[in-house]
Motif scaffolding. Structure first.
Motif, short mmCIF file in Angstrom:
data_model
loop_
_atom_site.label_atom_id
_atom_site.label_comp_id
_atom_site.label_asym_id
_atom_site.label_seq_id
_atom_site.Cartn_x
_atom_site.Cartn_y
_atom_site.Cartn_z
N LEU A 175 0.87 -1.31 0.02
CA LEU A 175 -0.10 0.14 -0.12
C LEU A 175 0.83 1.38 -0.07
O LEU A 175 1.94 1.25 0.39
N LEU A 176 0.19 2.45 -0.60
CA LEU A 176 1.12 3.52 -0.59
C LEU A 176 0.19 4.86 0.12
O LEU A 176 -1.02 4.99 0.12
N ILE A 177 0.96 5.49 1.25
CA ILE A 177 0.52 6.27 2.09
C ILE A 177 0.96 7.68 1.56
O ILE A 177 2.30 7.74 1.76
N ALA A 178 0.14 8.71 1.16
CA ALA A 178 0.75 9.92 0.73
C ALA A 178 0.57 10.89 2.05
O ALA A 178 -0.69 11.27 2.26
N ASP A 179 1.52 11.31 2.51
CA ASP A 179 1.40 12.43 3.73
C ASP A 179 1.47 13.74 2.95
O ASP A 179 2.46 14.27 2.86
N GLU A 180 0.21 14.17 2.83
CA GLU A 180 0.24 15.63 2.15
C GLU A 180 -0.28 16.58 3.24
O GLU A 180 -1.08 17.60 2.85
N VAL A 181 0.03 16.39 4.47
CA VAL A 181 -0.05 17.30 5.56
C VAL A 181 0.32 18.70 5.29
O VAL A 181 -0.53 19.69 5.44
N ALA A 182 1.50 18.72 4.84
CA ALA A 182 2.29 19.95 4.42
C ALA A 182 1.93 20.34 3.15
O ALA A 182 1.63 21.59 2.73
N SER A 185 -2.93 8.18 -7.53
CA SER A 185 -3.75 7.89 -6.59
C SER A 185 -3.21 7.23 -5.62
O SER A 185 -2.86 5.87 -5.81
N PRO A 186 -2.94 7.59 -4.12
CA PRO A 186 -2.36 6.64 -3.20
C PRO A 186 -3.44 5.81 -2.74
O PRO A 186 -4.59 5.96 -2.93
N ASP A 187 -3.18 4.99 -1.72
CA ASP A 187 -4.04 4.07 -1.20
C ASP A 187 -4.80 4.91 0.15
O ASP A 187 -5.82 4.68 0.60
N PHE A 188 -3.88 5.62 0.63
CA PHE A 188 -4.15 6.67 1.86
C PHE A 188 -3.84 7.98 1.51
O PHE A 188 -2.62 8.26 1.00
N LEU A 189 -4.58 8.95 1.76
CA LEU A 189 -4.05 10.19 1.61
C LEU A 189 -4.15 11.17 3.02
O LEU A 189 -5.47 11.12 3.58
N CYS A 190 -3.19 11.67 3.48
CA CYS A 190 -3.18 12.20 4.77
C CYS A 190 -3.15 13.57 4.89
O CYS A 190 -2.15 14.22 4.25
N LEU A 191 -4.47 14.65 5.50
CA LEU A 191 -4.37 15.79 5.42
C LEU A 191 -4.40 16.30 6.71
O LEU A 191 -5.05 15.76 7.68
N GLY A 192 -3.91 17.71 6.81
CA GLY A 192 -4.01 18.46 8.03
C GLY A 192 -3.88 19.75 7.76
O GLY A 192 -4.35 20.29 6.77
N LYS A 193 -3.07 20.52 8.63
CA LYS A 193 -2.79 21.69 8.46
C LYS A 193 -3.64 22.90 7.85
O LYS A 193 -4.56 23.14 8.25
N GLY A 194 -3.62 23.02 6.46
CA GLY A 194 -4.35 23.84 5.59
C GLY A 194 -5.59 23.61 5.44
O GLY A 194 -6.67 23.94 4.95
N LEU A 195 -6.30 22.26 5.81
CA LEU A 195 -7.55 21.70 5.69
C LEU A 195 -8.38 22.53 6.12
O LEU A 195 -9.70 22.91 5.58
N THR A 196 -8.36 23.35 7.22
CA THR A 196 -9.29 24.16 7.82
C THR A 196 -8.96 25.71 7.36
O THR A 196 -9.48 26.88 7.91
N GLY A 197 -8.33 25.90 6.58
CA GLY A 197 -7.41 27.13 6.05
C GLY A 197 -6.65 27.69 7.05
O GLY A 197 -6.14 28.88 6.97
N GLY A 198 -6.04 26.69 8.10
CA GLY A 198 -5.13 27.28 8.99
C GLY A 198 -5.91 27.67 10.04
O GLY A 198 -5.41 28.69 11.11
N TYR A 199 -7.16 27.73 10.26
CA TYR A 199 -8.01 28.15 11.36
C TYR A 199 -8.13 27.11 12.72
O TYR A 199 -7.81 27.88 13.70
N LEU A 200 -8.32 25.97 12.48
CA LEU A 200 -8.84 25.23 13.71
C LEU A 200 -8.01 23.67 13.51
O LEU A 200 -7.90 23.30 12.15
N PRO A 201 -7.74 23.03 14.54
CA PRO A 201 -6.87 21.88 14.29
C PRO A 201 -8.06 20.74 13.71
O PRO A 201 -9.17 20.29 14.45
N LEU A 202 -7.71 20.15 12.80
CA LEU A 202 -8.59 19.12 11.93
C LEU A 202 -7.64 18.39 10.94
O LEU A 202 -6.62 18.88 10.51
N ALA A 203 -7.72 17.10 10.97
CA ALA A 203 -7.12 16.19 10.12
C ALA A 203 -7.97 15.04 9.48
O ALA A 203 -9.11 14.69 10.03
N ALA A 204 -7.54 14.53 8.31
CA ALA A 204 -8.21 13.55 7.57
C ALA A 204 -7.44 12.65 6.93
O ALA A 204 -6.41 13.06 6.55
N THR A 205 -7.61 11.39 7.15
CA THR A 205 -7.13 10.31 6.49
C THR A 205 -8.05 9.61 5.57
O THR A 205 -9.11 9.22 5.74
N LEU A 206 -7.62 9.67 4.16
CA LEU A 206 -8.65 9.32 3.25
C LEU A 206 -8.30 8.13 2.83
O LEU A 206 -7.05 7.66 2.66
#
Ligand SMILES: Cc1ncc(COP(=O)(O)O)c(C=O)c1O
Length: 440
Positions: free
Chosen positions: A240-247, A265-286
Motif C-alpha cells: 500500500l502507498l500512504i501519501a502524507d500531504e499534511v504539508a 492516487s495513493p491508497d491513503f491520503l493524509c491531510l491536516g494543516k491547511g485543511l481548515t484554511g489554517g484556522y482550527l485543528p482538524l485532520a483527515a485520512t482518506l
C-alpha cells in the motif's frame, strides 16, 4: 494584563514545542494578539509578515470574513459533539467534498485532529488491513529525511534523526530508503525503493512518503516522475502507498494536492494543516473502498477500526474547512497561483546570487534558501553558529516571521499573499540574509 505581567506568567508556566526553554526563559517573547490578511500583530502593535503561514497552515490569510462567519454560525448551533455513535452535518458535507476533491478512488474519510494522527491512522489502517487479509505484515518503508509528525508511530517512520534520535528505542521497525532528493538520478532513486520492496515485500504493510517535497527535511524536492514510479512499484509488489500531504495539501505545490501534479492516487491520503484554511485543528485520512471494505464484518469478527480521538471531526473545524473549500472554489485560488509561483522563483534566483546562499529549493509556494559559509566548496556554517536562527531573528526584527530548518531558511507564505506582499517578504529575507552573512 500588561506585556510584562503576561511574560512573567508565561515564563513561570508555559513549555513550548521544539524549544530549549533555558534560552526561552531569558528571551523576550512576542505575544501575538491579532492577525489580518498575511500579517500578524503583537501586543505592542508591531506587525509581522506571516511568512511561514503560522507553521505551514494558513491558506487564505487571517480573519477571512467567510471563515470567521462559518465558525461563528456553527458555534451558534453546537461547538462539539462526538463522532462515536453520532454524526453531524459539517462532518458529512466535508467528507463528501474531500472525497470529490481528492485523487480518484479515495472515497472514505476518517477524521482526527492533527497531521501526526492523520498518519498514525493510515499506518494502523494499513497494518490492520493486512491482518484482515490473513497476512502478518509488520514492516513499513519510509524515506530518510522524511517527517510525519511527533507521535510514536509517526516518529517511527520519520527519517529526520536530529528531531527524534532520542526516542529510537521506543520505535517499531522501518526500512528507510534514501531521500530521492539525494539520489544521483530518478532511476537511482527508484532502484533504491525497488530494492527495499524486493527485500521484504510480503512483510511490508505500506510505503509512506511526503509526495514531491520533504518539508521538514529541508524542503527537499524529489525528481519528477518519482511519485509515479513509487506508485507503480507498490502495485507491482502489492504494497500500500500512504501519501502524507499534511504539508503539501491545499495548494502549496501549486495544485490542490501534490498527488494531482504527479497524476497519482495513493491508497491513503493524509491531510491536516491547511485543511481548515489554517484556522482550527482538524485532520483527515482518506482511504479507498478496497481498504474500507476490508474492515466490514460481523461483530464477532472484530474487524472495526478501533481508533479515535475526543475531538475527532470537530464541527467548528469542519465548518471552517467547508468555508475554506468554498473560497478555493469561488476565487479559483489554484488557477491564480502560477504567476505568484513564477514571481517567487524570479526573486529567489536573485537571492541565489548572494555570496552565502548555497542553493534554492522551491516547489510552488514552498521554498528553502540554503545558507553556506563557503559557496564554492559548499561548506556549511558550524552548527554552533546557529546561522539559520540568527537570520530568522534578524528577519523578525525587520517585521517577518519564519523559521529555519538548520541552515535552510524556509519561505512558505499564505496562498493569499499578493505579488506586492511576496516581493516585500522576500526583500526582507534577502536583507536579513545579507546582513547576517556579511564577511567581517
Ligand atoms: C509532512 C508532515 N506530516 C505530518 C506533520 C505533523 O503534523 P502536526 O504537527 O499537525 O501533527 C507535519 C508537520 O509539520 C508535516 O510537515
Amino acid at each position: 494584563m500588561t506585556n510584562t505581567e503576561l511574560t512573567q506568567l508565561e515564563k513561570a508556566h508555559l513549555w513550548h514545542p521544539f524549544t530549549q526553554m533555558r534560552d526561552w526563559e531569558v528571551s523576550s517573547p512576542i505575544f501575538i494578539e491579532s492577525g489580518q490578511g498575511v500579517k500578524l500583530r503583537d501586543m505592542e502593535g508591531r506587525e509581522y509578515y506571516d511568512a511561514n503561514s503560522s507553521m505551514w497552515l494558513n491558506v487564505h490569510g487571517h480573519r477571512r470574513p467567510e471563515i470567521d462567519a462559518a465558525v461563528i454560525a456553527q458555534i451558534g448551533k453546537v461547538a462539539h459533539s462526538t463522532m462515536l455513535g453520532l454524526t453531524h452535518e459539517p462532518g458529512a458535507r466535508l467528507a463528501a467534498r474531500l472525497a470529490a476533491l481528492a485523487p480518484p478512488g479515495l472515497t472514505r474519510v476518517f477524521y482526527s485532529d492533527n497531521g501526526s494522527t492523520a498518519n498514525e491512522v493510515a499506518l494502523k489502517m494499513a497494518f490492520q488491513y493486512w491482518r484482515h487479509q490473513g497476512q502478518d505484515r509488520r514492516r513499513f518503508i519510509a524515506l530518510s529525511e522524511g517527517y510525519h509528525g511527533d507521535t510514536i508511530g509517526a516518529v517511527s517512520v520519520g527519517g529526520v534523526g536530529l528531531f527524534h534520535g532520542i526516542f529510537r528505542d521506543l520505535l517499531f521497525e522501518v526500512d528507510f530508503v534514501p531521500s530521492p532528493a539525494r539520489a544521483a538520478s530518478l532511476e537511482a532513486a527508484v532502484q533504491q525503493m525497488e530494492a527495499a520492496l524486493a527485500a521484504h515485500n510480503d512483510e511490508v504493510c505500506a510505503v509512506i512518503l511526503e509526495p514531491l517535497v520533504q518539508m521538514a527535511g529541508g524542503i527537499l524536492t524529489a525528481p519528477a516522475g518519482y511519485l509515479k514510479a513509487v506508485r507503480e512499484l507498490c502495485d507491482r509488489y502489492d504494497v500500500l502507498l500512504i501519501a502524507d500531504e499534511v504539508a503539501t495539501g491545499f495548494g502549496r505545490t501549486g495544485a490542490m494536492f501534490a498527488c494531482d501534479l504527479a497524476g497519482v492516487s495513493p491508497d491513503f491520503l493524509c491531510l491536516g494543516k491547511g485543511l481548515t484554511g489554517g484556522y482550527l485543528p482538524l485532520a483527515a485520512t482518506l482511504a479507498t473502498d478496497k481498504i474500507y471494505d476490508a474492515f466490514l464484518g460481523d461483530y464477532k469478527e472484530w474487524k472495526s477500526f478501533t481508533h479515535g480521538h475526543s475531538y475527532t471531526g470537530n464541527p467548528l473545524a469542519c465548518a471552517a474547512a467547508l468555508a475554506s473549500l468554498d473560497i478555493f472554489e469561488q476565487e479559483q485560488v489554484i488557477d491564480g497561483l502560477a504567476p505568484k509561483i513564477t514571481l517567487i522563483r524570479q526573486i529567489l534566483s536573485e537571492i541565489e546570487s548572494l555570496p552565502h546562499v548555497g542553493g534554492i529549493r522551491q516547489c510552488g509556494l514552498m521554498a528553502g534558501i540554503e545558507i553556506v559559509r563557503d559557496k564554492s566548496r559548499h561548506e556549511l556554517y558550524p552548527f554552533e553558529d546557529a546561522i539559520g536562527v540568527r537570520i530568522c531573528r534578524r528577519a523578525l526584527a525587520m517585521g517577518l516571521i519564519t523559521r529555519p530548518l538548520g541552515h535552510v531558511i524556509t519561505f512558505v507564505p499564505p496562498l493569499a499573499s499578493s505579488p506586492g506582499e511576496l516581493t516585500e517578504m522576500l526583500g526582507i529575507l534577502r536583507e536579513a540574509i545579507a546582513w547576517e552573512t556579511q564577511d567581517a
